[in-house]
Motif scaffolding. Structure first.
Motif, PDB file in Angstrom:
ATOM      1  N   SER A   1       0.845  -1.188   0.000  1.00 52.87           N
ATOM      2  CA  SER A   1       0.000   0.000   0.000  1.00 52.87           C
ATOM      3  C   SER A   1       0.883   1.242   0.000  1.00 52.87           C
ATOM      4  CB  SER A   1      -0.925  -0.003   1.213  1.00 52.87           C
ATOM      5  OG  SER A   1      -0.168  -0.010   2.394  1.00 52.87           O
ATOM      6  N   ALA A   2       0.433   2.249  -0.692  1.00 55.28           N
ATOM      7  CA  ALA A   2       1.186   3.495  -0.775  1.00 55.28           C
ATOM      8  C   ALA A   2       0.742   4.400   0.372  1.00 55.28           C
ATOM      9  CB  ALA A   2       0.945   4.152  -2.116  1.00 55.28           C
ATOM     10  N   ASN A   3       1.122   4.028   1.574  1.00 59.29           N
ATOM     11  CA  ASN A   3       0.747   4.831   2.736  1.00 59.29           C
ATOM     12  C   ASN A   3       1.933   5.678   3.191  1.00 59.29           C
ATOM     13  OD1 ASN A   3       2.459   3.094   4.186  1.00 59.29           O
ATOM     14  ND2 ASN A   3       0.769   1.749   4.726  1.00 59.29           N
ATOM     15  N   ASP A   4       1.725   6.489   4.223  1.00 59.06           N
ATOM     16  CA  ASP A   4       2.789   7.372   4.701  1.00 59.06           C
ATOM     17  C   ASP A   4       4.033   6.604   5.138  1.00 59.06           C
ATOM     18  OD1 ASP A   4       1.241   9.568   4.211  1.00 59.06           O
ATOM     19  OD2 ASP A   4       0.680   9.915   6.295  1.00 59.06           O
ATOM     20  N   GLU A   5       3.843   5.486   5.831  1.00 63.72           N
ATOM     21  CA  GLU A   5       4.984   4.697   6.319  1.00 63.72           C
ATOM     22  C   GLU A   5       5.809   4.152   5.153  1.00 63.72           C
ATOM     23  OE1 GLU A   5       5.907   0.751   9.049  1.00 63.72           O
ATOM     24  OE2 GLU A   5       3.883   1.583   9.018  1.00 63.72           O
ATOM     25  N   ARG A   6       5.148   3.609   4.158  1.00 62.64           N
ATOM     26  CA  ARG A   6       5.833   3.049   2.983  1.00 62.64           C
ATOM     27  C   ARG A   6       6.577   4.149   2.225  1.00 62.64           C
ATOM     28  NH1 ARG A   6       8.745  -0.136   0.195  1.00 62.64           N
ATOM     29  NH2 ARG A   6       8.059  -0.658  -1.875  1.00 62.64           N
ATOM     30  N   MET A   7       5.933   5.276   2.039  1.00 67.05           N
ATOM     31  CA  MET A   7       6.568   6.366   1.309  1.00 67.05           C
ATOM     32  C   MET A   7       7.760   6.927   2.097  1.00 67.05           C
ATOM     33  SD  MET A   7       4.966   6.277  -1.457  1.00 67.05           S
ATOM     34  CE  MET A   7       5.771   7.635  -2.253  1.00 67.05           C
ATOM     35  N   THR A   8       7.637   7.001   3.418  1.00 71.11           N
ATOM     36  CA  THR A   8       8.744   7.463   4.258  1.00 71.11           C
ATOM     37  C   THR A   8       9.944   6.536   4.108  1.00 71.11           C
ATOM     38  OG1 THR A   8       7.232   8.467   5.839  1.00 71.11           O
ATOM     39  CG2 THR A   8       9.450   7.977   6.632  1.00 71.11           C
ATOM     40  N   ASP A   9       9.702   5.226   4.104  1.00 63.60           N
ATOM     41  CA  ASP A   9      10.795   4.261   3.929  1.00 63.60           C
ATOM     42  C   ASP A   9      11.477   4.428   2.576  1.00 63.60           C
ATOM     43  OD1 ASP A   9      10.396   3.192   6.422  1.00 63.60           O
ATOM     44  OD2 ASP A   9       9.329   1.403   5.719  1.00 63.60           O
ATOM     45  N   ILE A  10      10.694   4.621   1.540  1.00 61.98           N
ATOM     46  CA  ILE A  10      11.272   4.796   0.203  1.00 61.98           C
ATOM     47  C   ILE A  10      12.144   6.039   0.168  1.00 61.98           C
ATOM     48  CG2 ILE A  10      10.743   5.320  -2.212  1.00 61.98           C
ATOM     49  CD1 ILE A  10       8.308   3.452  -1.934  1.00 61.98           C
ATOM     50  N   VAL A  11      11.661   7.140   0.739  1.00 58.31           N
ATOM     51  CA  VAL A  11      12.433   8.382   0.732  1.00 58.31           C
ATOM     52  C   VAL A  11      13.685   8.245   1.595  1.00 58.31           C
ATOM     53  CG1 VAL A  11      12.396  10.824   1.386  1.00 58.31           C
ATOM     54  CG2 VAL A  11      10.440   9.826   0.204  1.00 58.31           C
ATOM     55  N   LYS A  12      13.567   7.645   2.761  1.00 64.29           N
ATOM     56  CA  LYS A  12      14.714   7.516   3.669  1.00 64.29           C
ATOM     57  C   LYS A  12      15.775   6.561   3.158  1.00 64.29           C
ATOM     58  CE  LYS A  12      13.523   8.096   8.427  1.00 64.29           C
ATOM     59  NZ  LYS A  12      12.940   7.438   9.621  1.00 64.29           N
TER      60      LYS A  12
END
Length: 110
Positions: free
Chosen positions: A90-101
């Motif tokens: 799922s493209a949620n905040d946690e997943r997107m944060t991991d991708i950016v970090k």
């Protein structure tokens, strides 16, 4: 009027027509939406700060509004992309944060 003034006027008119036609081609070929201000988007201070981070780190590879990407894919519709569908993530905040970090594939982490 001396002949050289007529020649210069003729060249000036031709140049003006050329510039006008060139401007039409540039505008017609542009599918990027105008960048909206923070207030037009109704951003709160936290969102505006996130936008500044995006401008500093992400914009060099990702277009925010265009369907055309730079090095990386466009951010337009990113949550519906095949990347998330293929990974069943799922493209949620946690997943997107991991991708950016931590980065992903060819994208370095920030």
């Amino acid at each position: 009027m001396p002949w050289h003034h007529e020649v210069l006027n003729s060249i000036s008119r031709r140049l003006q027509v050329f510039v006008a036609i060139l401007a039409l081609f540039v505008v017609a070929g542009c599918d990027v939406e105008r960048r909206k201000s923070d207030s037009e988007l109704g951003l709160n201070p936290q969102q505006a700060a996130g936008r500044k981070l995006y401008d500093n780190y992400c914009d060099r590879c990702h277009e925010p509004y265009s369907s055309r990407g730079k090095k990386g894919p466009s951010m337009k519709g990113v949550f519906q992309t095949s990347v998330f569908i293929a990974e069943r993530a799922s493209a949620n905040d946690e997943r997107m944060t991991d991708i950016v970090k931590f980065g992903r594939a060819k994208m370095e982490g920030f």
